[in-house]
Design a protein around this motif. Structure first.
Motif, PDB file in Angstrom:
ATOM      1  N   LEU A 442      60.049  -5.040 -39.734  1.00 50.41           N
ATOM      2  CA  LEU A 442      61.323  -4.914 -39.748  1.00 50.41           C
ATOM      3  C   LEU A 442      63.052  -5.187 -39.915  1.00 50.41           C
ATOM      4  N   SER A 443      62.818  -5.217 -41.094  1.00 56.47           N
ATOM      5  CA  SER A 443      64.118  -5.212 -41.652  1.00 56.47           C
ATOM      6  C   SER A 443      64.319  -4.241 -41.253  1.00 56.47           C
ATOM      7  N   GLU A 444      64.823  -3.201 -40.502  1.00 63.56           N
ATOM      8  CA  GLU A 444      65.728  -2.635 -40.245  1.00 63.56           C
ATOM      9  C   GLU A 444      66.609  -3.318 -38.624  1.00 63.56           C
ATOM     10  N   SER A 445      66.134  -4.221 -38.306  1.00 62.53           N
ATOM     11  CA  SER A 445      66.635  -5.315 -36.839  1.00 62.53           C
ATOM     12  C   SER A 445      67.872  -5.865 -37.647  1.00 62.53           C
ATOM     13  N   MET A 446      68.698  -6.396 -36.243  1.00 62.16           N
ATOM     14  CA  MET A 446      69.821  -6.977 -36.795  1.00 62.16           C
ATOM     15  C   MET A 446      69.543  -8.482 -36.769  1.00 62.16           C
ATOM     16  N   VAL A 447      69.940  -8.891 -38.169  1.00 59.68           N
ATOM     17  CA  VAL A 447      69.598  -9.792 -38.419  1.00 59.68           C
ATOM     18  C   VAL A 447      70.303 -11.464 -37.377  1.00 59.68           C
ATOM     19  N   GLN A 448      69.871 -12.560 -37.102  1.00 60.50           N
ATOM     20  CA  GLN A 448      69.756 -13.249 -36.298  1.00 60.50           C
ATOM     21  C   GLN A 448      71.652 -13.759 -36.212  1.00 60.50           C
ATOM     22  N   ASP A 449      71.542 -13.960 -37.322  1.00 60.37           N
ATOM     23  CA  ASP A 449      73.027 -14.582 -37.628  1.00 60.37           C
ATOM     24  C   ASP A 449      74.656 -13.341 -37.264  1.00 60.37           C
ATOM     25  N   ASP A 450      73.874 -12.493 -37.105  1.00 66.37           N
ATOM     26  CA  ASP A 450      74.762 -10.802 -36.516  1.00 66.37           C
ATOM     27  C   ASP A 450      74.309 -10.318 -34.563  1.00 66.37           C
ATOM     28  N   ASN A 451      74.070 -11.772 -34.139  1.00 62.27           N
ATOM     29  CA  ASN A 451      73.659 -11.429 -32.918  1.00 62.27           C
ATOM     30  C   ASN A 451      74.791 -11.501 -32.469  1.00 62.27           C
ATOM     31  N   ILE A 452      75.218 -11.159 -31.151  1.00 67.47           N
ATOM     32  CA  ILE A 452      77.011 -11.200 -30.885  1.00 67.47           C
ATOM     33  C   ILE A 452      76.860 -11.826 -29.555  1.00 67.47           C
ATOM     34  N   LEU A 453      77.542 -13.398 -29.183  1.00 65.43           N
ATOM     35  CA  LEU A 453      77.854 -13.934 -27.860  1.00 65.43           C
ATOM     36  C   LEU A 453      77.854 -13.357 -26.591  1.00 65.43           C
ATOM     37  N   ILE A 454      77.574 -13.593 -25.616  1.00 66.21           N
ATOM     38  CA  ILE A 454      77.447 -13.289 -24.586  1.00 66.21           C
ATOM     39  C   ILE A 454      77.143 -14.088 -23.180  1.00 66.21           C
ATOM     40  N   VAL A 455      77.409 -15.476 -23.884  1.00 68.78           N
ATOM     41  CA  VAL A 455      76.906 -16.921 -22.828  1.00 68.78           C
ATOM     42  C   VAL A 455      77.883 -16.722 -21.208  1.00 68.78           C
ATOM     43  N   ASP A 456      78.815 -15.996 -21.367  1.00 69.96           N
ATOM     44  CA  ASP A 456      79.581 -16.403 -19.879  1.00 69.96           C
ATOM     45  C   ASP A 456      79.343 -15.115 -19.168  1.00 69.96           C
ATOM     46  N   ALA A 457      78.353 -13.806 -19.389  1.00 68.30           N
ATOM     47  CA  ALA A 457      77.868 -13.307 -18.827  1.00 68.30           C
ATOM     48  C   ALA A 457      77.205 -13.226 -18.312  1.00 68.30           C
ATOM     49  N   GLU A 458      77.107 -12.979 -16.917  1.00 65.24           N
ATOM     50  CA  GLU A 458      75.718 -13.148 -16.198  1.00 65.24           C
ATOM     51  C   GLU A 458      75.298 -11.611 -15.987  1.00 65.24           C
ATOM     52  N   ARG A 459      76.356 -10.538 -15.988  1.00 69.47           N
ATOM     53  CA  ARG A 459      75.244  -8.860 -15.579  1.00 69.47           C
ATOM     54  C   ARG A 459      75.863  -8.629 -17.575  1.00 69.47           C
ATOM     55  N   VAL A 460      74.975  -7.815 -17.748  1.00 68.47           N
ATOM     56  CA  VAL A 460      74.680  -7.012 -19.256  1.00 68.47           C
ATOM     57  C   VAL A 460      74.358  -5.883 -19.283  1.00 68.47           C
ATOM     58  N   TYR A 461      75.007  -4.658 -19.366  1.00 69.77           N
ATOM     59  CA  TYR A 461      74.474  -3.819 -19.556  1.00 69.77           C
ATOM     60  C   TYR A 461      74.672  -3.005 -20.446  1.00 69.77           C
ATOM     61  N   LEU A 462      73.504  -2.340 -20.478  1.00 74.14           N
ATOM     62  CA  LEU A 462      72.964  -2.150 -22.080  1.00 74.14           C
ATOM     63  C   LEU A 462      73.115  -0.316 -21.660  1.00 74.14           C
ATOM     64  N   LYS A 463      73.170   0.597 -22.835  1.00 75.25           N
ATOM     65  CA  LYS A 463      73.199   1.684 -23.215  1.00 75.25           C
ATOM     66  C   LYS A 463      72.494   1.955 -24.244  1.00 75.25           C
ATOM     67  N   VAL A 464      71.626   3.595 -24.089  1.00 72.06           N
ATOM     68  CA  VAL A 464      71.296   3.992 -25.412  1.00 72.06           C
ATOM     69  C   VAL A 464      71.345   5.340 -25.425  1.00 72.06           C
ATOM     70  N   GLU A 465      72.036   5.917 -26.547  1.00 66.48           N
ATOM     71  CA  GLU A 465      72.557   7.647 -26.877  1.00 66.48           C
ATOM     72  C   GLU A 465      71.289   8.029 -27.333  1.00 66.48           C
ATOM     73  N   VAL A 466      70.915   9.218 -26.817  1.00 70.62           N
ATOM     74  CA  VAL A 466      70.614   9.625 -28.118  1.00 70.62           C
ATOM     75  C   VAL A 466      70.520  11.536 -28.711  1.00 70.62           C
ATOM     76  N   SER A 467      70.397  11.954 -29.553  1.00 69.76           N
ATOM     77  CA  SER A 467      71.032  12.557 -30.249  1.00 69.76           C
ATOM     78  C   SER A 467      70.687  13.356 -30.997  1.00 69.76           C
ATOM     79  N   PHE A 468      68.829  14.510 -31.173  1.00 67.24           N
ATOM     80  CA  PHE A 468      68.307  15.062 -31.808  1.00 67.24           C
ATOM     81  C   PHE A 468      67.800  13.081 -32.555  1.00 67.24           C
TER      82      PHE A 468
END
Length: 535
Positions: A442-468
């Motif tokens: 799991l060492s390539e994960s974002m460390v917890q302290d680098d997580n981004i706060l989204i406290v007031d967001a009722e809806r969160v949009y998530l996207k992934v782009e894969v190219s090869f």
């Protein structure tokens, strides 16, 4: 002429078994730990294929709770006789040297309808196949697995008669073919023509040395002589990036105008790598019977697979082989059932999801962790192109750090990239980050302290782009305000060829997931899911 560009079934669709019913063609492929079990595609012309059924859709037919990664359904065989479809399959329950491999039969008069309760057959090996002889008798053949230390585990192919009336195997068990020096003899199918019984098997292992072996006999019980130019199909030793790779595990069918075709497993590695992130796919070759009553590839190019073949359709039109068939899926979850391209892990989706509790949303109830081989709450579809974008919108109010939900790119319980929403009191509340597992590291994960706060967001949009070989996540709290998050990840880790220490026979998926490790069944609502392939 119709031109067919390979592969015909893109993405994770291995071990193809093809049959003909009237003017219709069907291919069944392995699904391993994904539920419901077995994919069946349909075609009228052998060119255009549509996913139409997952026949094993009840736990009474397919109980996979606790099966290992790449366990579950191995190499189904689909056949048709006198108005009835027969589906033979193996459930593999463990991945040790000593295997538990249970073989079953289900039937149906309607390939898209309900299938029968399973008939237990045997547990002597995997890759079972049913042959319908022209005298009315039916025969089961499966590879024999020898669990003795120091012996060849691929110990031949066992033949036994099946009594349809009593629904059981009868008579002697005969080992009719031990395989060739290519080794790893598996995936048997029997055919009959001009007084010969033909035994087609997969050999060489299911990676870059894979091959198709053909043998024949005047008696179904043998002895079998091997094709004089065996193997009749392989890509072993060829240029990895010029030809289809891993060619093997085949079955054959007679098509229009007395032409014959072979469908087989294949792989397409990423440029400059040996990693096939789309998994093992299905391709088709044109074959022909010659005066010596042996099958040969029609291409005449040794025994190598072709990227493109032609089918005689009596001048009813042409198909442009240069067209790129790109898939686009959008699901707003307004229907009463999930899109047929979605599958869940090991258990029916109905045990952890609802499409009715909040109409127009997919509600997932949080279950066990991503490492669980029991009850994960995940809905995902195959990656079928090297370049794609997937997107969803999430409403989720986690109460503890043990509750997570989001968008996931998944290979197995030890290999995935997960853009997830959770909460962290020390950070200040709801936040978003990435879990990355590469062979359980799991060492390539974002460390917890680098997580981004989204406290007031009722809806969160998530996207992934894969190219090869590149994978990048994005998020937004307003639909058009996308922000990149995390690093550019190595998409090639989501492939059979990158996995260490365990079986690896599937392919990359993308979907949505929810976990609640507190056991409180916290739910997440997903407004839509889109998957769009790009050239």
């Amino acid at each position: 002429m119709l031109k067919v560009k390979n592969p015909i079934l893109k993405g994770f669709n291995p071990d193809p078994s093809i049959c003909k019913a009237g003017e219709d063609y069907y291919i069944a492929t392995s699904t391993f730990e994904w539920f419901p079990g077995v994919q069946i595609h349909h075609s009228k012309d052998l060119v255009h294929w549509e996913l139409v059924a997952h026949p094993l859709n009840r736990v009474s037919q397919l109980n996979m709770l606790g099966v290992p990664d790449s366990g579950g359904i191995w190499a189904p065989c689909l056949s048709y006789d006198n108005g009835i479809f027969y589906l033979i399959y193996t459930i593999v329950n463990n991945n040790g040297h000593i295997k538990d491999t249970h073989n079953y039969l289900v039937t149906s008069s309607n390939i898209c309808g309900d299938w029968s309760e399973p008939v237990y057959l045997n547990s002597s090996g995997f890759d079972p196949s049913l042959f319908h002889d022209d005298d009315g008798r039916k025969w089961l053949i499966n590879m024999k697995w020898d669990n003795r230390i120091g012996k060849n585990s691929f110990a031949g192919h066992l033949l036994q008669e099946y009594d349809e009336q009593d629904k059981c195997l009868v008579g002697p068990i005969l080992n009719i073919f031990k395989g060739t020096d290519l080794g790893c003899s598996e995936g048997p199918h029997i055919y009959k023509r001009n007084g010969y019984y033909y035994l087609m098997v997969a050999e060489g292992g299911t990676s870059y040395e894979h091959a198709v072996t053909l043998a024949r006999s005047r008696k179904i019980t043998g002895p079998y002589e091997v094709h004089p130019q065996n193997p009749i199909l392989t890509s072993a030793g060829s240029d990895m990036h010029k030809l289809l790779q891993k060619a093997g595990h085949a079955s054959v069918v007679e098509g229009p105008n007395n032409e014959w075709f072979m469908v087989h497993l294949c792989g397409r590695p990423l440029p400059e790598t040996d990693r096939c992130i789309l998994g093992r796919e299905t391709a088709m070759q044109k074959i022909e019977w010659r005066e010596d009553d042996w099958l040969y590839l029609s291409s005449g190019i040794d025994n190598l697979p072709s990227w493109e073949i032609e089918i005689n359709n009596n001048n009813k039109g042409e198909s442009n082989s240069e067209e790129i068939d790109l898939v686009s899926q959008y699901d707003d979850f307004e229907n009463a059932s999930l899109d047929i391209n979605f599958q869940s892990l090991r258990v029916p989706a109905e045990t952890f999801m609802s499409l009715t509790e909040r109409p127009g949303y997919l509600r997932l109830y949080g279950k066990e962790s991503m490492f669980s081989k029991f009850t994960q709450s995940m809905i995902a579809r195959r990656q079928q192109n090297f370049v794609y974008c997937a997107e969803t919108c999430l409403e989720f109010e986690p109460e503890t750090t043990l509750q997570l939900a989001g968008l996931i790119c998944y290979y197995n319980t030890e290999n995935y990239y997960y853009l997830r929403v959770s909460t962290d009191e020390e950070l200040g509340g709801k936040c978003i980050g990435i879990l990355a597992s590469i062979n359980n590291d799991l060492s390539e994960s974002m460390v917890q302290d680098d997580n981004i706060l989204i406290v007031d967001a009722e809806r969160v949009y998530l996207k992934v782009e894969v190219s090869f070989g590149e994978l990048r996540f994005f998020f937004a709290t307003n639909k058009d305000d996308w922000r990149p998050i995390g690093k550019v990840y190595d998409a090639s880790t989501l492939s059979d060829d990158a996995i260490k220490g365990s079986w690896a026979f599937t392919g990359a998926f993308v979907g949505v997931a929810c976990q609640d490790l507190s056991g409180m069944n916290k739910y997440a609502d997903f407004d839509y899911f889109s998957y769009v392939e790009e050239a």
